[in-house]
Design a protein around this motif. Structure first.
Motif, mmCIF file in Angstrom:
data_model
loop_
_atom_site.group_PDB
_atom_site.id
_atom_site.type_symbol
_atom_site.label_atom_id
_atom_site.label_comp_id
_atom_site.label_asym_id
_atom_site.label_seq_id
_atom_site.Cartn_x
_atom_site.Cartn_y
_atom_site.Cartn_z
ATOM 1 N N VAL A 267 -7.209 -3.962 -4.814
ATOM 2 C CA VAL A 267 -5.795 -3.638 -4.590
ATOM 3 C C VAL A 267 -5.246 -4.282 -3.303
ATOM 4 C CG1 VAL A 267 -6.194 -1.417 -3.417
ATOM 5 C CG2 VAL A 267 -4.154 -1.716 -4.818
ATOM 6 N N GLY A 341 -9.942 -0.341 4.535
ATOM 7 C CA GLY A 341 -10.866 -0.216 3.414
ATOM 8 C C GLY A 341 -12.029 0.702 3.642
ATOM 9 N N PRO A 343 -14.228 3.039 7.119
ATOM 10 C CA PRO A 343 -14.075 3.423 8.522
ATOM 11 C C PRO A 343 -14.333 2.245 9.460
ATOM 12 C CG PRO A 343 -15.467 4.983 7.324
ATOM 13 C CD PRO A 343 -15.221 3.848 6.397
ATOM 14 N N ASP A 362 -6.820 -0.480 12.814
ATOM 15 C CA ASP A 362 -7.265 0.115 11.557
ATOM 16 C C ASP A 362 -6.067 0.683 10.815
ATOM 17 O OD1 ASP A 362 -8.920 1.163 9.611
ATOM 18 O OD2 ASP A 362 -9.472 2.948 10.758
ATOM 19 N N ASN A 363 -6.092 0.591 9.496
ATOM 20 C CA ASN A 363 -5.104 1.351 8.724
ATOM 21 C C ASN A 363 -5.747 1.915 7.471
ATOM 22 O OD1 ASN A 363 -4.650 -0.668 6.610
ATOM 23 N ND2 ASN A 363 -3.505 -1.797 8.171
ATOM 24 N N TRP A 364 -5.077 2.892 6.905
ATOM 25 C CA TRP A 364 -5.654 3.647 5.781
ATOM 26 C C TRP A 364 -4.702 3.675 4.597
ATOM 27 C CZ3 TRP A 364 -3.979 7.485 2.645
ATOM 28 C CH2 TRP A 364 -4.938 8.109 1.822
ATOM 29 N N TRP A 365 -5.255 3.459 3.425
ATOM 30 C CA TRP A 365 -4.557 3.726 2.163
ATOM 31 C C TRP A 365 -5.567 3.645 1.053
ATOM 32 C CZ3 TRP A 365 -3.137 -0.491 -1.416
ATOM 33 C CH2 TRP A 365 -3.519 -1.760 -0.975
ATOM 34 N N GLN A 366 -5.141 3.809 -0.174
ATOM 35 C CA GLN A 366 -6.071 3.745 -1.305
ATOM 36 C C GLN A 366 -5.329 3.231 -2.531
ATOM 37 O OE1 GLN A 366 -5.666 8.467 -2.379
ATOM 38 N NE2 GLN A 366 -7.617 7.836 -1.634
ATOM 39 N N THR A 367 -6.091 2.875 -3.547
ATOM 40 C CA THR A 367 -5.501 2.298 -4.761
ATOM 41 C C THR A 367 -4.304 3.130 -5.226
ATOM 42 O OG1 THR A 367 -7.674 1.483 -5.398
ATOM 43 C CG2 THR A 367 -6.042 1.636 -7.148
ATOM 44 N N MET A 387 -7.475 6.236 12.504
ATOM 45 C CA MET A 387 -6.743 5.410 11.528
ATOM 46 C C MET A 387 -5.299 5.187 11.959
ATOM 47 S SD MET A 387 -8.204 7.052 8.011
ATOM 48 C CE MET A 387 -7.396 8.642 8.125
ATOM 49 N N ASP A 452 -9.918 12.421 0.388
ATOM 50 C CA ASP A 452 -10.571 12.067 1.655
ATOM 51 C C ASP A 452 -10.500 13.249 2.609
ATOM 52 O OD1 ASP A 452 -11.095 9.533 0.845
ATOM 53 O OD2 ASP A 452 -9.781 8.532 2.271
ATOM 54 N N PHE A 464 -10.553 9.689 10.145
ATOM 55 C CA PHE A 464 -11.275 9.776 8.874
ATOM 56 C C PHE A 464 -12.590 10.507 9.091
ATOM 57 C CE2 PHE A 464 -14.287 7.990 5.757
ATOM 58 C CZ PHE A 464 -13.578 8.205 4.581
ATOM 59 N N ARG A 467 -15.531 11.279 2.468
ATOM 60 C CA ARG A 467 -14.961 11.508 1.143
ATOM 61 C C ARG A 467 -15.308 12.926 0.716
ATOM 62 N NH1 ARG A 467 -11.980 7.790 -1.774
ATOM 63 N NH2 ARG A 467 -12.734 8.989 -3.524
ATOM 64 N N LYS A 473 -18.565 3.666 -0.980
ATOM 65 C CA LYS A 473 -17.766 2.549 -0.447
ATOM 66 C C LYS A 473 -18.722 1.497 0.081
ATOM 67 C CE LYS A 473 -13.489 1.890 -0.528
ATOM 68 N NZ LYS A 473 -12.326 1.282 -0.001
ATOM 69 N N LEU A 478 -14.881 0.357 -3.779
ATOM 70 C CA LEU A 478 -15.178 1.697 -4.266
ATOM 71 C C LEU A 478 -16.052 1.587 -5.517
ATOM 72 C CD1 LEU A 478 -14.086 4.255 -2.973
ATOM 73 C CD2 LEU A 478 -12.285 4.287 -4.670
HETATM 74 P P1 AMP Z 1 -9.639 1.915 -2.644
HETATM 75 O O1 AMP Z 1 -8.878 2.769 -3.577
HETATM 76 O O2 AMP Z 1 -10.711 1.103 -3.280
HETATM 77 O O3 AMP Z 1 -8.739 1.105 -1.775
HETATM 78 O O4 AMP Z 1 -10.438 2.900 -1.668
HETATM 79 C C1 AMP Z 1 -9.744 3.873 -0.962
HETATM 80 C C2 AMP Z 1 -10.685 4.666 -0.118
HETATM 81 O O5 AMP Z 1 -11.278 3.831 0.887
HETATM 82 C C3 AMP Z 1 -10.012 5.755 0.667
HETATM 83 O O6 AMP Z 1 -9.770 6.896 -0.111
HETATM 84 C C4 AMP Z 1 -11.018 5.983 1.781
HETATM 85 O O7 AMP Z 1 -12.101 6.774 1.337
HETATM 86 C C5 AMP Z 1 -11.506 4.572 2.063
HETATM 87 N N1 AMP Z 1 -10.703 3.969 3.157
HETATM 88 C C6 AMP Z 1 -9.663 3.139 3.059
HETATM 89 N N2 AMP Z 1 -9.207 2.798 4.293
HETATM 90 C C7 AMP Z 1 -9.962 3.455 5.186
HETATM 91 C C8 AMP Z 1 -9.984 3.544 6.610
HETATM 92 N N3 AMP Z 1 -9.132 2.857 7.361
HETATM 93 N N4 AMP Z 1 -10.905 4.354 7.179
HETATM 94 C C9 AMP Z 1 -11.786 5.045 6.421
HETATM 95 N N5 AMP Z 1 -11.820 4.994 5.076
HETATM 96 C C10 AMP Z 1 -10.926 4.212 4.450
#
Ligand code: AMP
Length: 586
Positions: A267, A341, A343, A362-367, A387, A452, A464, A467, A473, A478
């Motif tokens: 993604v 993606g 930690p 660092d930044n955080w998001w998911q699919t 994050m 998370d 973070f 999970r 991961k 994932l």
């Molecule tokens: P995906 O959907 O493949 O992008 O994976 C999303 C998952 O990756 C999240 O729910 C987290 O568990 C992990 N993730 C994404 N970004 C971070 C981050 N900056 N720090 C820690 N875990 C992360």
């Protein structure tokens, strides 16, 4: 000792960040303003590819390079916005000519070559839903995803087709067209077409398909703990999020040279490797080769990259390569580095500061969220290991689940709970294809529950923790343990299989499998190798286990579920926790 905060001085930054006053930007933010900026009226037709490509192709940025592709060997190839607009129009005409239309699904399975980018954007113009597959997948993950999404068109290479799809083609009834973007030995495999020939015969002017904000555009597969992979559906309006986050979290400015190292099979490679920079009319460099520390430093230098979006595993591999290697290269244009993606350990943030001269954000998001939600921003101090803070337009909170699954907000700081996001935003997934119940379970009222675990500190930074499920991961990817276990169970020797993520210094987690054997089979090196080979052949290198251990039996709950949590605790020598549901003797 290092301090626990990296202070930012705005005056010292080479370019003024897009977001200077965090609080003010949050208060002023509205999706209508973003919409207006992109020239969109509410409820009017919207097409991601029109916004990303055509909007620039007819304006002052027409001649600007959209993508500069760096092949493993040989000369770079560039495509301007105008050229990209024509090529994607051609591709859209190819699809229309084949009778592929709005809502049909097209998958891409290829390396980071220009034809893949043209196919993705051309399909979007045609209203065709695009799903990228990772080229390191083996035949099993490919087949499962093609079946779930009833893929009608596959764009791939002759080599990948021969190795991974041809042997299972007869099990994929939905697949009507296979378009090959190259020809290896000149002979087309049966049941495929040469994309170049179709492109040459197609017009380079296309009347856009009429897509609305809520029409599906992208299908991204992600993994859960159990069951088949989940196909998260994203709509055309997601472009608003890609644009807004490109501005705030990646700080894109019109003259930037952007490098997102993610593969479009995932993604990040789609949202930020293709869409966000194009929406900003920014030039991206695309490296077609695999990771190589020296090559990467050379790219930063020679391509004059100014904004770099990469991943913790890659950063740790650069760290391993040693600081001396970096000394041979100069990249004064580089001004912002972000990572996503998995930690990002504080050590890696500091490595950026000390070896690159820039901290890593660092930044955080998911699919499912479709775009960056929480980030360390250029103008905000960094707390290494955190994050960052929610972006404008994003409301993040920590919640706890009660016994009856009721959800309560945790108001106190520094309490670990599940990370949740309030409200709806344009890139939030609109469903898991064909799995309504699984989709519904992700929501509680107006909250989206991320799965998370995290905590928020007194300054509003999110940290973070882990999970809440058994998903693995590895190198940012994932991996669903169930998918791996299923393939192991198909081997005649395997009675039970349990798969965990084992902490690994470089890739975060590595896939480790535990198996028990059927009577008559003997554990030993020969069988271990055979099982590793079986899994690798079926699943591909990215998903297959790297280690396999034999156990007499696997720990199960009384209801028969394999307790992966316990396998992991035992592997790591950690306390076993609550084992009250453990079946006697396991
Ligand atoms: P995906 O959907 O493949 O992008 O994976 C999303 C998952 O990756 C999240 O729910 C987290 O568990 C992990 N993730 C994404 N970004 C971070 C981050 N900056 N720090 C820690 N875990 C992360």
């Amino acid at each position: 000792m290092r301090p626990d905060i990296i202070r930012k001085a705005i005056d010292g930054l080479p370019v003024a960040p897009n977001l200077l006053d965090y609080q003010a930007a949050r208060e002023a933010f509205s999706w209508d303003l973003v919409r207006a900026e992109l020239g969109m009226a509410a409820d009017a037709p919207v097409n991601i590819a029109r916004l990303a490509v055509d909007r620039h192709a007819s304006g002052p940025r027409a001649a600007r390079t959209a993508f500069r592709f760096l092949p493993a060997l040989g000369e770079p190839r560039s495509l301007s916005f105008a050229e990209l607009a024509r090529a994607t129009d051609r591709f859209a005409n190819v699809l229309r000519g084949l009778g592929v239309g709005k809502g049909d699904r097209l998958y891409v399975l290829a390396g980071r070559v220009p034809e893949l980018y043209v196919a993705v954007l051309g399909a979007l113009k045609n209203g065709t839903v695009v799903s990228p597959l990772f080229s390191a997948f083996g035949p099993d993950p490919i087949a499962t995803r093609i079946r779930i999404g009833e893929c009608k068109v596959l764009v791939t290479t002759a080599g990948l087709y021969r190795r991974k799809v041809a042997p299972i083609r007869d099990q994929l009834p939905s697949l009507q067209h296979v378009l090959l973007l190259d020809q290896d030995d000149g002979e087309l495999p049966p049941g495929t077409c040469a994309l170049a020939e179709l492109m040459a015969a197609a017009s380079d002017s296309f009347a856009l398909e009429d897509t609305g904000p809520e029409d599906p555009a992208l299908l991204h597969f992600t993994s859960g703990t159990t069951g088949t992979p989940k196909g998260a559906i994203h709509v055309h309006e997601a472009a608003l999020m890609h644009f807004a986050t490109g501005r705030y979290a990646l700080d894109l400015h019109p003259d930037d040279l952007f490098w997102c190292t993610a593969d479009p099979g995932w993604v990040t490679g789609m949202s930020y490797g293709i869409l966000a920079p194009l929406l900003h009319g920014v030039t991206s460099v695309v490296d077609e080769a695999d990771f190589d520390a020296e090559r990467w430093y050379r790219i930063l230098q020679d391509q004059q990259v100014s904004v770099w979006y990469t991943a913790p595993t890659a950063i740790r591999m650069l760290m391993k390569a040693g600081p001396e290697l970096r000394q041979g290269y100069r990249f004064p244009q580089l001004r912002f580095v972000a990572s996503v993606g998995e930690p990002l350990n504080p050590e890696a943030v500091w490595w950026g500061q000390e070896v690159l001269g820039l901290p890593i954000h660092d930044n955080w998001w998911q699919t499912e969220t479709g775009g960056i939600m929480i980030a360390n921003l250029p103008a905000l101090d960094i707390k290494p290991g955190s994050m960052g803070k929610p972006l404008p337009g994003v409301a993040a909170l920590i919640v706890s689940r009660g016994d009856g699954d009721e959800i309560a907000e945790v108001a106190a700081d520094d309490v670990v709970g599940e990370l949740a996001l309030r409200g709806r935003w344009p890139s939030l997934f609109r469903g898991y294809l064909g799995q309504e119940e699984r989709y519904r379970k992700c929501f509680s009222g107006e909250l989206y529950l991320t799965g998370d675990l995290a905590r928020r500190d007194g300054d509003g930074y999110f940290w973070f923790v882990g999970r809440s499920d058994d998903v693995i991961k590895s190198a940012g990817h994932l991996i669903g343990p169930f998918e791996v276990e299923s393939v192991l169970l198909e081997h005649p020797a395997v009675a039970e299989a349990g798969v965990i993520g084992k902490p690994d210094e470089t890739v975060g987690e590595m896939v480790k499998a535990f198996v028990s054997l059927k009577p008559g089979f003997e554990a030993g090196e020969t069988l271990r190798r055979e099982l590793l080979g079986h899994a690798r052949k079926r699943l591909g290198a990215a998903v297959a286990p790297k280690e396999i251990a034999f156990l007499a039996t696997l720990p199960r709950t009384r209801s028969g579920k394999i307790m992966r949590r316990l396998l992991k605790a035992r592997e790591l020598g950690l306390p076993e926790g609550d084992t009250s549901t453990l079946e006697a003797g396991s």
